[in-house]
Design a protein around this motif. Structure first.
Motif, short mmCIF file in Angstrom:
data_model
loop_
_atom_site.label_atom_id
_atom_site.label_comp_id
_atom_site.label_asym_id
_atom_site.label_seq_id
_atom_site.Cartn_x
_atom_site.Cartn_y
_atom_site.Cartn_z
N LEU A 162 0.85 -1.18 0.00
CA LEU A 162 0.00 0.00 0.00
C LEU A 162 0.88 1.24 0.00
O LEU A 162 2.00 1.21 0.54
CB LEU A 162 -0.91 0.02 1.23
N ARG A 163 0.37 2.31 -0.60
CA ARG A 163 1.05 3.60 -0.54
C ARG A 163 0.02 4.66 -0.21
O ARG A 163 -0.98 4.82 -0.93
CB ARG A 163 1.74 3.93 -1.86
N ILE A 164 0.20 5.34 0.91
CA ILE A 164 -0.77 6.34 1.33
C ILE A 164 -0.61 7.59 0.49
O ILE A 164 0.50 8.12 0.32
CB ILE A 164 -0.61 6.63 2.84
N SER A 165 -1.70 8.05 -0.10
CA SER A 165 -1.66 9.24 -0.96
C SER A 165 -2.37 10.43 -0.34
O SER A 165 -2.18 11.56 -0.80
CB SER A 165 -2.28 8.93 -2.33
N ASP A 166 -3.17 10.19 0.70
CA ASP A 166 -3.84 11.31 1.35
C ASP A 166 -4.32 10.86 2.73
O ASP A 166 -4.66 9.69 2.92
CB ASP A 166 -5.04 11.79 0.52
#
Length: 475
Positions: A162-166
């Motif tokens: 996962l990559r948090i974008s906001d």
């Protein structure tokens, strides 16, 4: 069949780079662009073909690589209660059963999701499944439930799934109605994280996950499989004791080619003594548990306990009072651990028609280990027993000598808890064997009998500091 040559096509000048890639893969199993650090994936992909061949020949492992990740699929010869998934946050706490269950449910939900998802939507997806499982459930108002979700999401983000974008998980944890987090999903990494060797729906028992011993094969094949078991044991465990392996594996552990292959593959050193064999990492980087070394209070206390135990054994008057007893049979311990795992096996969801109804070969392997232990009882020396009361005296002496403030705020008023944590660490390192009434001192503990502690006073941050000196001449 010609003997396999490790790193056969690797030039001498490039061997160090190859060995670093091998150690990275063994230590992390899944490597992505983000995990364990930038640049790690490229260093592994550079040697992907050579690593895949050596992993297959030496250990029977399978290495899968793509442009986005590398995944090492291991073979299990036995269950290991010391291995755990550790939280990615600063606490580094092992995942408990709730976090492990949430991790599986979240991965299943992510598999059915598109390329991005909010944490609020993900929780809505997985909560019904959690609530359908007895004694699990998910309730945002229940203590610990949201914390468990945050630990799972942080762990997945740390590995690049996962990559948090906001937003942030902390904002959601404080107020799920107002806070949220938006994640980009890497489905390739999610798939790589969960790759069981066999479909779980086909298993009637966890024993089906274990490697099945070669049966009905020729002598050469059995020797090859025994050599792979021996290499797997050395590479996966802090120390391997000859008396705790089956006869074929024990013979393979003593072969000089085993040491030569592992030294060339990893760049580390092999230390072989009368009782067993171990792979020695002087850097402290090729391990999930550094010891001895400058760590937290648990690591330091474990070293001090070993020093006190060494003093006890070297005092003739006190040493002769120690009881001695043989360690429990490895097969018996495996059977007990297997029974605990199978208690959680769901009664529904197994495809009965396809299930591995009687993994007799794996059960036979456990019985063979017991039989080998019984037949080799003459060479299995009794180990000294340090009783629980004496361990309590040792931890009390440490608190009196250095003061409670030397053991951090977590342990200042809990010497018994610190003792339990230190014993658990020593057991994971195979230096002691816990029993209900104390611990058995295993042979490898003698390697640290000359551990010295230099503790003139607590240092500036309230922690005590000391240096370890491991014995080089321990028998």
């Amino acid at each position: 069949m010609a003997a396999h040559r490790v790193a056969a096509t690797v030039e001498s000048a490039q061997l160090g780079s190859y060995q670093q890639a091998a150690r990275l893969m063994l230590l992390h199993s899944v490597i992505s662009d983000a995990h364990p650090r930038p640049g790690a994936l490229s260093s592994v992909l550079r040697w992907a073909d050579e690593l895949a061949e050596d992993f297959r020949s030496l250990f029977g492992y399978t290495l899968h690589t793509t442009a986005r990740h590398a995944r090492l699929i291991r073979r299990l010869d036995a269950f290991d209660g010391s291995q755990a998934i550790v939280a990615a946050n600063s606490g580094k706490r092992p995942f408990d059963r709730r976090r492990l269950a949430y991790l599986c449910l979240v991965l299943a939900c992510l598999h059915r999701s598109r390329i991005e998802i909010t944490l609020a939507d993900l929780v809505k997806d997985f909560a019904p499944y959690a609530n359908a499982i007895d004694h699990l459930g998910f309730d945002p108002t229940a203590p610990g439930h949201k914390d468990a979700v945050v630990d799972v999401m942080d762990w997945l983000a740390d590995r690049g799934a996962l990559r948090i974008s906001d937003g942030s998980t902390q904002a959601w944890a404080r107020d799920p109605d107002r806070g949220d987090a938006l994640y980009d999903i890497d489905h390739d990494v999610c798939t790589a994280l969960f790759r069981p060797g066999k479909p779980l729906q086909h298993l009637a028992s966890a024993v089906g996950l274990l490697e099945t011993p070669a049966g009905g094969t020729g002598r050469d094949a059995r020797r090859r499989h025994a050599a792979q078991r021996a290499r797997r044991a050395v590479i996966e465990h802090p120390v391997v004791y000859f008396a705790e392996t089956d006869p074929e594996t024990s013979v393979a552990l003593r072969q000089p080619t085993l040491a030569e292959d592992l030294v060339r593959f990893t760049g580390l050193q092999i230390e072989r003594r009368a009782e067993g064999i171990m792979l020695v990492d002087t850097t402290g980087h090729f391990t999930d548990k550094r010891f001895p070394g400058r760590g937290g209070s648990v690591n330091r206390t474990a070293g001090l306990l070993l020093a006190k135990i060494a003093d006890l054994q070297e005092d003739p008057d006190r040493a002769r009072l120690l009881k001695r007893m043989p360690p429990p049979a490895p097969g018996e311990e495996q059977a007990n651990l297997l029974a605990c795992i199978d208690l959680a096996l769901p009664q529904s969801g197994t495809l009965t028609a396809l299930s591995v109804d009687a993994p007799a070969a794996a059960h036979d392997a456990l019985q063979e280990l017991d039989d080998a232990e019984a037949s080799d009882s003459a060479r299995t020396a009794a180990l000294p027993l340090v009783e629980r009361a004496r361990l309590q005296e040792m931890i009390t002496e440490l608190y009196e000598e250095f003061g409670p403030t030397s053991f951090t705020s977590k342990w200042q008023a809990d010497p018994t808890g610190l003792l339990d944590a230190a014993v658990t660490l020593l057991a994971d390192l195979r230096l002691v064997h816990p029993l209900p009434g104390g611990v058995l001192i295993r042979p490898a503990a003698g390697r640290y009998r000359n551990i010295t502690a230099v503790l003139p006073r607590p240092n500036t941050d309230g922690q005590f500091a000391f240096d370890f000196a491991a014995a080089e001449d321990a028998p």
